[in-house]
Enzyme design. Structure first.
Site, PDB file in Angstrom:
ATOM      1  N   GLU A 265      86.402  38.206  40.193  1.00  0.00           N
ATOM      2  CA  GLU A 265      85.106  37.761  40.032  1.00  0.00           C
ATOM      3  C   GLU A 265      85.051  36.051  40.398  1.00  0.00           C
ATOM      4  O   GLU A 265      84.016  35.746  40.915  1.00  0.00           O
ATOM      5  CB  GLU A 265      84.575  37.657  38.552  1.00  0.00           C
ATOM      6  CG  GLU A 265      84.334  39.192  37.967  1.00  0.00           C
ATOM      7  CD  GLU A 265      83.472  40.130  38.968  1.00  0.00           C
ATOM      8  OE1 GLU A 265      82.498  39.374  39.817  1.00  0.00           O
ATOM      9  OE2 GLU A 265      83.500  41.290  38.993  1.00  0.00           O
TER      10      GLU A 265
ATOM     11  N   HIS B 251      84.710  36.121  44.202  1.00  0.00           N
ATOM     12  CA  HIS B 251      83.288  36.292  44.677  1.00  0.00           C
ATOM     13  C   HIS B 251      82.515  34.780  44.206  1.00  0.00           C
ATOM     14  O   HIS B 251      81.507  34.324  45.344  1.00  0.00           O
ATOM     15  CB  HIS B 251      82.479  37.263  43.708  1.00  0.00           C
ATOM     16  CG  HIS B 251      82.953  38.628  43.976  1.00  0.00           C
ATOM     17  ND1 HIS B 251      82.807  39.005  45.573  1.00  0.00           N
ATOM     18  CD2 HIS B 251      83.180  39.535  43.356  1.00  0.00           C
ATOM     19  CE1 HIS B 251      83.268  40.450  45.297  1.00  0.00           C
ATOM     20  NE2 HIS B 251      83.312  40.725  44.181  1.00  0.00           N
TER      21      HIS B 251
END
Length: 637
Positions: free
Chosen positions: A445, A448
């Site tokens: 994450e 991202h």
């Protein structure tokens, strides 16, 4: 709104009340079914009489003679008669002769008559009243009692046995009226519908210049945008009867029921004019004829559609009957429905923009006790692409969470939790990840997040979490747009591909291998790249052309199917271009993460510790490491 995850639906209308519709007794389905049962019972008795009539009646004395001569092959003896077969053959059919006779109960008298050689026949005394009661009154009485019980059990509120009666819902005046004040976020649609209200209130206002109201108004839009609510608001504003029926309720297992319901619905509407007929989910009966396989010579769905077309052609618009319908799939409707003179006006009820979402949230929040920290404009910014039904659900979920947490009012944290629940599903805190998996998800994450904050057109990161949500999401990164956008450029698509691949690249950079958590990211990146090449003309080698013909396959339940209209060489070129776009996004993500490895480690460490970090915290971490990096460069310089 973009959501990259690590992975393994208007205000509800008030309750509708069915109002039974009065029919002449010979038009009621109950009466028709009773006649059918009577005919079946009479046929049974006639058939029984016919089968008994095939046996030749013989005197009882003759029967005794056949017994003495051993000419009886078989016999069936009852209290009333004796039937059987003789050993003798019939002269014409050459089959064993059948007989029927009535026995004499007095055996001594029978023996005396036989000795005297008297030929005698026995007859029952005529008891027509008893026979009528036993053979007709009792059976029919039981049938009618059984029928009445089943009708109450299965056909309540006037629908009839097996629900073959009319299913039109008539909203009585006792229900709370819905007006345009109860509808928000669809101002353009309300302006167009107000013309229909003016016509119903004063038809002469339009007719004075020789014009007339369109016969049909078709509300088109995605599910949950408020099409049914708008139709009820029109009826409430005009103060006229509102006939409501779903398209699927026209179709039953009996052939011709749908067409009959259409005829009856328009007859009732003419009697109560001015009024509104509203058909919800029109695509259930209005899809294009001949689009799918038809079993047999006639299709019940097509018969219903043909009757609807005929009725809409047959009634005079000056009578004050306005036909409204709603659908979220206008592309599959039959063209005859959309021509002038039928549904000749289509009104788009689209997804709301930021201002409309704010208005919808304020409308639904009127009955909710809100805390002072609640900013509905921020909630609207966090919910791009949501329709009215989704926003109403968020309001309700926030209130439920406030009750669960024993809050005095609904606060902003309740709204944040409700939005996350609608977007990604409920939190699964009981799904405990081991330390290695949790750290990998944190790096995924963070990849991202870092790429999204670095690429030129990336939308700001609002929230990052590694708490499992829903069925398969082990974490997600949520981005929010700065402003409402209706177009996407080629550079924005390329940046989206890089952001989607940022999680996979982060895993590969840190661990040297990849996991299955990037499956959804790869699917979405591949879809974007293929759309750029085949649909949007964003490939220099293939040029400004579209490749592949897309068509809807309604009877297979498939939304869209692509039919190839290009050669194998072109297909190979398309695959090469798609691969090149995805590999370019992977290369860009790799360069960004390699140049900001320290920031990636800091984001992952913070996320692994807190499990949830906000967009402001992300910006603080990135800014701090950017300052440290520039200080180190100055020292080295």
């Amino acid at each position: 709104m973009n959501k990259s995850d690590y992975s393994l639906g208007e205000k509800k209308p008030d309750i509708e009340i069915n109002k039974s519709v009065e029919h002449k007794f010979w038009q009621r389905p109950d009466f028709n079914l009773m006649v059918y049962l009577v005919v079946m019972l009479v046929s049974f008795y006639l058939w029984q009489g016919y089968t008994q009539g095939r046996d030749a009646e013989i005197p009882y004395s003759e029967f005794l003679q056949h017994v003495n001569k051993k000419e009886i092959k078989e016999a069936v003896i009852t209290d009333e008669y004796i039937t059987g077969t003789l050993t003798l053959e019939d002269e014409e059919s050459h089959q064993p002769r059948r007989f029927i006779t009535i026995p004499l109960a007095d055996t001594e008298l029978a023996q005396t008559l036989e000795k005297q050689g008297v030929k005698y026949t026995v007859r029952h005394s005529s008891n027509w009243l008893g026979n009528f009661i036993a053979n007709w009154v009792l059976p029919f009485g039981l049938l009618f009692l059984l029928w009445g019980w089943m009708a109450k059990r299965m056909g309540s509120m006037g629908k009839g046995f097996l629900n073959i009666g009319n299913k039109v819902h008539i909203h009585p005046d006792s229900l709370p009226k819905v007006t345009f004040d109860d509808v928000a976020g669809v101002e353009e649609a309300k302006l167009e519908l107000k013309e229909g209200v003016d016509f119903l209130k004063d038809p002469t206002h339009i007719q004075r210049l020789g014009g007339h109201m369109p016969k049909g108004l078709l509300l088109v839009g995605p599910p949950g945008t408020g099409k049914t609510l708008l139709a009820r608001a029109v009826a409430g504003e005009a103060g006229v009867p509102f006939f409501n029926i779903s398209g699927s309720e026209f179709i039953e297992m009996f052939v011709g029921v749908g067409a009959a319901r259409v005829r009856e619905m328009f007859e009732q509407a003419r009697e109560k004019a001015p009024c509104i007929i509203f058909i919800d989910e029109l695509d259930a009966i209005g899809r294009a004829r001949g689009a799918g396989p038809v079993m047999g010579g006639h299709d019940e769905r097509e018969q219903t559609l043909n009757q609807l077309l005929t009725e809409m052609d047959g009634f005079d618009p000056s009578t004050g009957v306005v036909v409204m319908a709603a659908t979220n799939r206008p592309e599959i409707l039959d063209k005859a429905l959309l021509r002038a003179g039928r549904f000749d006006r289509q009104i788009l009820v689209d997804k709301p923009d930021l201002q409309a979402r704010t208005a919808i949230l304020r409308l639904h929040a009127k009955q909710i006790k809100l805390s002072d920290d609640v900013d509905l404009e921020v909630v609207a910014q966090r919910t791009p692409g949501f329709v009215g039904a989704d926003l109403a659900n968020i309001i309700n979920e926030a209130a439920i969470r406030a009750v669960r947490e024993n809050h005095e009012s609904v606060n902003m944290k309740d709204f944040e939790n409700a939005i996350d629940r609608v977007i990604a599903g409920p939190e699964k805190r009981h799904r405990v990840l081991n330390a290695k998996e949790k750290q990998r998800v944190a790096f995924h994450e963070s990849g991202h997040t870092l790429v999204a904050e670095t690429v030129p057109t990336g939308e700001p990161v609002h929230k990052v979490t590694i708490i499992p949500h829903g069925i398969a999401a082990l974490g997600y990164t949520l981005q929010l747009p700065v402003e409402e956008k209706f177009l996407t450029t080629e550079n924005e698509y390329r940046d989206q591909i890089a952001i989607l691949l940022g999680g996979r690249v982060a895993e590969e950079t840190v661990y040297g291998d990849v996991s299955s958590g990037a499956q959804n990211d790869l699917e979405r990146a591949s879809q974007i790249a293929r759309a750029m090449v085949t649909q949007l003309g964003m490939s220099k080698k293939l040029g400004p052309l579209t490749w592949g013909e897309r068509q809807a396959l309604q009877f297979l339940g498939v939304q869209e199917h692509e039919e190839r209209n290009y050669s194998e060489a072109t297909a190979q070129l398309i695959d090469d271009e798609v691969r090149q776009l995805v590999e370019e996004g992977q290369r860009r993500a790799t360069e960004i993460l390699a140049a900001n490895r320290g920031t990636l480690d800091a984001l992952a460490a913070t996320l692994n510790e807190k499990e949830v970090i906000s967009g402001d915290e992300v910006k603080t971490i990135i800014a701090a490491h950017a300052n440290n990096q520039s200080t180190d460069q100055q020292r080295n310089g």
